[in-house]
Design a protein around this motif. Structure first.
Motif, mmCIF file in Angstrom:
data_model
loop_
_atom_site.group_PDB
_atom_site.id
_atom_site.type_symbol
_atom_site.label_atom_id
_atom_site.label_comp_id
_atom_site.label_asym_id
_atom_site.label_seq_id
_atom_site.Cartn_x
_atom_site.Cartn_y
_atom_site.Cartn_z
ATOM 1 N N ARG A 156 -3.257 -6.186 -20.458
ATOM 2 C CA ARG A 156 -2.819 -5.971 -19.080
ATOM 3 C C ARG A 156 -1.295 -6.068 -18.995
ATOM 4 O O ARG A 156 -0.680 -6.923 -19.605
ATOM 5 N N SER A 157 -0.720 -5.185 -18.186
ATOM 6 C CA SER A 157 0.730 -5.249 -18.000
ATOM 7 C C SER A 157 1.084 -5.938 -16.676
ATOM 8 O O SER A 157 2.127 -6.567 -16.568
ATOM 9 N N GLY A 158 0.240 -5.776 -15.654
ATOM 10 C CA GLY A 158 0.509 -6.392 -14.363
ATOM 11 C C GLY A 158 1.473 -5.599 -13.506
ATOM 12 O O GLY A 158 1.724 -5.948 -12.353
ATOM 13 N N ARG A 159 2.014 -4.540 -14.062
ATOM 14 C CA ARG A 159 3.004 -3.751 -13.338
ATOM 15 C C ARG A 159 2.411 -3.102 -12.088
ATOM 16 O O ARG A 159 2.994 -3.162 -11.001
ATOM 17 N N ALA A 160 1.239 -2.492 -12.230
ATOM 18 C CA ALA A 160 0.604 -1.830 -11.086
ATOM 19 C C ALA A 160 0.231 -2.846 -10.011
ATOM 20 O O ALA A 160 0.331 -2.564 -8.812
ATOM 21 N N PHE A 161 -0.181 -4.027 -10.433
ATOM 22 C CA PHE A 161 -0.530 -5.108 -9.521
ATOM 23 C C PHE A 161 0.678 -5.490 -8.671
ATOM 24 O O PHE A 161 0.591 -5.625 -7.453
ATOM 25 N N ARG A 162 1.844 -5.637 -9.337
ATOM 26 C CA ARG A 162 3.083 -5.988 -8.627
ATOM 27 C C ARG A 162 3.551 -4.851 -7.730
ATOM 28 O O ARG A 162 4.020 -5.077 -6.613
ATOM 29 N N GLU A 163 3.444 -3.615 -8.215
ATOM 30 C CA GLU A 163 3.871 -2.466 -7.405
ATOM 31 C C GLU A 163 3.026 -2.324 -6.144
ATOM 32 O O GLU A 163 3.553 -2.006 -5.073
ATOM 33 N N LEU A 164 1.725 -2.575 -6.267
ATOM 34 C CA LEU A 164 0.848 -2.520 -5.100
ATOM 35 C C LEU A 164 1.259 -3.592 -4.090
ATOM 36 O O LEU A 164 1.348 -3.325 -2.891
ATOM 37 N N PHE A 165 1.549 -4.781 -4.580
ATOM 38 C CA PHE A 165 1.983 -5.858 -3.690
ATOM 39 C C PHE A 165 3.281 -5.478 -2.977
ATOM 40 O O PHE A 165 3.415 -5.671 -1.771
ATOM 41 N N GLN A 166 4.249 -4.940 -3.708
ATOM 42 C CA GLN A 166 5.526 -4.548 -3.116
ATOM 43 C C GLN A 166 5.335 -3.450 -2.063
ATOM 44 O O GLN A 166 5.988 -3.465 -1.016
ATOM 45 N N PHE A 167 4.433 -2.518 -2.336
ATOM 46 C CA PHE A 167 4.157 -1.448 -1.378
ATOM 47 C C PHE A 167 3.562 -2.026 -0.092
ATOM 48 O O PHE A 167 3.979 -1.674 1.021
ATOM 49 N N ILE A 168 2.600 -2.933 -0.243
ATOM 50 C CA ILE A 168 1.967 -3.558 0.926
ATOM 51 C C ILE A 168 2.985 -4.393 1.695
ATOM 52 O O ILE A 168 3.052 -4.334 2.926
ATOM 53 N N LYS A 169 3.796 -5.158 0.964
ATOM 54 C CA LYS A 169 4.802 -6.005 1.606
ATOM 55 C C LYS A 169 5.804 -5.159 2.394
ATOM 56 O O LYS A 169 6.199 -5.519 3.502
ATOM 57 N N ALA A 170 6.189 -4.023 1.839
ATOM 58 C CA ALA A 170 7.146 -3.144 2.528
ATOM 59 C C ALA A 170 6.529 -2.523 3.785
ATOM 60 O O ALA A 170 7.248 -2.234 4.743
ATOM 61 N N SER A 171 5.226 -2.350 3.787
ATOM 62 C CA SER A 171 4.586 -1.743 4.963
ATOM 63 C C SER A 171 4.293 -2.766 6.055
ATOM 64 O O SER A 171 4.108 -2.400 7.205
ATOM 65 N N GLU A 172 4.283 -4.049 5.740
ATOM 66 C CA GLU A 172 3.967 -5.091 6.731
ATOM 67 C C GLU A 172 4.985 -5.174 7.877
ATOM 68 O O GLU A 172 4.590 -5.188 9.017
ATOM 69 N N PRO A 173 6.305 -5.239 7.636
ATOM 70 C CA PRO A 173 7.228 -5.342 8.769
ATOM 71 C C PRO A 173 7.142 -4.137 9.704
ATOM 72 O O PRO A 173 7.295 -4.291 10.911
#
Length: 179
Positions: A156-173
């Motif tokens: 596992r690289s975890g990169r996609a997991f982090r990118e998904l989190f960043q995308f969701i975080k950016a859409s929250e505000p």
């Protein structure tokens, strides 16, 4: 001759606070000084603190020795006795509240990520709440994160997991601004 007893009823109304109350007040000011010390220096400027208090706070940030820090905090508490502490309390409370909102927003993003990875049913719910997101990019990120999670732990690289989190975080505000 009639014996007179002193009238103690008038002595019950003290003109000053008790020694214990004074100590509690001083401890509260020291605690407020510690909270003020936890704020970034840029937050001190709008409070219009006296220069001597600024210097004491800057000096306290540099002290690493426990006893020296304790004495410096006592000194800060002493300096704060001369100030109106209410604006400082409000500034500290506002700062803490802002951090609480940031933490809450991050936890909400983490929950959305977990729900999106666990179930396909979460995707329409997310899209209903966040209408302005790029659906295709979100689907690609979810798919990549699920694929990565299906791999063996060593691969596992975890990169996609982090990118998904960043995308969701950016859409929250953006979702919070609509309310």
């Amino acid at each position: 001759m009639q014996e007179t007893t002193p009238d103690f009823e008038d002595d019950d109304d003290f003109d000053r606070p008790s020694k214990s109350q004074l100590k509690r007040d001083m401890t509260a000011l020291q605690k407020l000084g510690e909270d003020l010390l936890a704020l970034p220096e840029s937050r001190w400027e709008p409070l219009a603190l006296p220069e001597i208090l600024y210097d004491a706070l800057r000096h306290a940030k540099k002290i690493t020795n426990f006893e020296g820090k304790r004495r410096q905090m006592q000194y800060i508490g002493k300096l704060m006795r001369k100030l109106d502490s209410e604006p400082i309390r409000e500034a500290v409370a506002t700062y803490k509240l802002g951090h609480a909102h940031d933490s809450l927003r991050l936890h909400q993003s983490e929950r959305w990520r977990d729900r999106l990875l666990a179930s396909d049913d979460a995707l329409p719910e997310f899209l209903n709440e966040h209408t302005e997101v790029d659906i295709q990019q979100l689907r690609n990120l979810v798919r990549a994160a699920r694929k990565d999670a299906a791999n063996e732990p060593e691969k596992r690289s975890g990169r996609a997991f982090r990118e998904l989190f960043q995308f969701i975080k950016a859409s929250e505000p953006a979702a919070d601004d609509d309310e």
